[in-house]
Write a protein that holds these residues in place. Sequence first.
Motif, PDB file in Angstrom:
ATOM      1  N   LEU A  13       2.247 -10.657   5.035  1.00  0.00           N
ATOM      2  CA  LEU A  13       1.131  -9.988   4.355  1.00  0.00           C
ATOM      3  C   LEU A  13       0.635  -8.800   5.172  1.00  0.00           C
ATOM      4  N   THR A  14       0.544  -8.984   6.477  1.00  0.00           N
ATOM      5  CA  THR A  14       0.132  -7.877   7.348  1.00  0.00           C
ATOM      6  C   THR A  14       1.136  -6.731   7.276  1.00  0.00           C
ATOM      7  N   LEU A  15       2.419  -7.057   7.328  1.00  0.00           N
ATOM      8  CA  LEU A  15       3.466  -6.041   7.252  1.00  0.00           C
ATOM      9  C   LEU A  15       3.412  -5.281   5.932  1.00  0.00           C
ATOM     10  N   ILE A  16       3.224  -5.998   4.825  1.00  0.00           N
ATOM     11  CA  ILE A  16       3.170  -5.360   3.511  1.00  0.00           C
ATOM     12  C   ILE A  16       1.937  -4.467   3.379  1.00  0.00           C
ATOM     13  N   VAL A  17       0.794  -4.930   3.876  1.00  0.00           N
ATOM     14  CA  VAL A  17      -0.422  -4.120   3.807  1.00  0.00           C
ATOM     15  C   VAL A  17      -0.272  -2.853   4.645  1.00  0.00           C
ATOM     16  N   ILE A  18       0.279  -2.971   5.848  1.00  0.00           N
ATOM     17  CA  ILE A  18       0.468  -1.795   6.712  1.00  0.00           C
ATOM     18  C   ILE A  18       1.445  -0.813   6.064  1.00  0.00           C
ATOM     19  N   SER A  20       2.185  -0.463   2.869  1.00  0.00           N
ATOM     20  CA  SER A  20       1.541   0.151   1.706  1.00  0.00           C
ATOM     21  C   SER A  20       0.561   1.230   2.129  1.00  0.00           C
ATOM     22  N   PHE A  21      -0.243   0.941   3.150  1.00  0.00           N
ATOM     23  CA  PHE A  21      -1.218   1.924   3.624  1.00  0.00           C
ATOM     24  C   PHE A  21      -0.524   3.178   4.144  1.00  0.00           C
ATOM     25  N   LYS A  25      -1.006   6.735   2.355  1.00  0.00           N
ATOM     26  CA  LYS A  25      -1.633   7.799   3.158  1.00  0.00           C
ATOM     27  C   LYS A  25      -0.711   9.015   3.216  1.00  0.00           C
ATOM     28  N   GLY A  26       0.584   8.778   3.415  1.00  0.00           N
ATOM     29  CA  GLY A  26       1.554   9.877   3.421  1.00  0.00           C
ATOM     30  C   GLY A  26       1.623  10.588   2.079  1.00  0.00           C
ATOM     31  N   ALA A  27       1.568   9.826   0.990  1.00  0.00           N
ATOM     32  CA  ALA A  27       1.613  10.422  -0.349  1.00  0.00           C
ATOM     33  C   ALA A  27       0.371  11.259  -0.609  1.00  0.00           C
ATOM     34  N   ILE A  28      -0.786  10.762  -0.197  1.00  0.00           N
ATOM     35  CA  ILE A  28      -2.032  11.520  -0.385  1.00  0.00           C
ATOM     36  C   ILE A  28      -2.002  12.806   0.421  1.00  0.00           C
ATOM     37  N   ASP A  29      -1.557  12.721   1.676  1.00  0.00           N
ATOM     38  CA  ASP A  29      -1.463  13.921   2.513  1.00  0.00           C
ATOM     39  C   ASP A  29      -0.478  14.938   1.929  1.00  0.00           C
ATOM     40  N   SER A  30       0.663  14.444   1.428  1.00  0.00           N
ATOM     41  CA  SER A  30       1.654  15.334   0.824  1.00  0.00           C
ATOM     42  C   SER A  30       1.096  16.011  -0.419  1.00  0.00           C
ATOM     43  N   GLY A  56       8.035   3.875  -0.849  1.00  0.00           N
ATOM     44  CA  GLY A  56       7.148   2.824  -0.363  1.00  0.00           C
ATOM     45  C   GLY A  56       7.212   1.574  -1.221  1.00  0.00           C
ATOM     46  N   GLY A  57       7.300   1.760  -2.525  1.00  0.00           N
ATOM     47  CA  GLY A  57       7.436   0.617  -3.426  1.00  0.00           C
ATOM     48  C   GLY A  57       8.727  -0.147  -3.179  1.00  0.00           C
ATOM     49  N   PHE A  58       9.809   0.579  -2.921  1.00  0.00           N
ATOM     50  CA  PHE A  58      11.073  -0.083  -2.632  1.00  0.00           C
ATOM     51  C   PHE A  58      11.006  -0.832  -1.301  1.00  0.00           C
TER      52      PHE A  58
END
Length: 140
Positions: A13-18, A20-21, A25-30, A56-58
């Motif tokens: 769960l920690t890995l998936i949350v990190i 996703s974030f 964050k990269g998509a928003i910055d782009s 990221g989804g993959f």
Amino acid sequence: MKKKKIIIISIFLTLIVITSFVFLKGAIDSYNYDMDPENDVDIMEGMGAAMLIALGGFVVFYEMDLFYSTYYFFVKPKTIAKSILNILSNVSLLLQFGVVHIARVLSVSEETNVAIALFFTYIVLRIVYFIVSMRGVIYE
């Protein structure tokens, strides 16, 4: 046994949350970079953000499959058939990250064909795994 379940679930769960974030964050910055008029991006604005979200989804999908495989090997009762199917399906999904190199080795001009073939292989292996799992439930 219960402690092992909680540790595995918490790690993934920690890995998936990190993951996703980081990708969001990269998509928003782009996207913000593409939409800034000072950067002179005039073709395919926002496409980098869309590609990052898809990638990221993959990656999250692969992490969920890896979680299931890890959970199976540490917690669930194992059989040889289910273990082999679990490993092969996970490897077929992992090979998606090297599809360009695989296409070059196989002399396939379109790497999309290799990616689709690998994904269908993954789906078939998971269906077979489900059938094998259900067969054990039905006969018991």
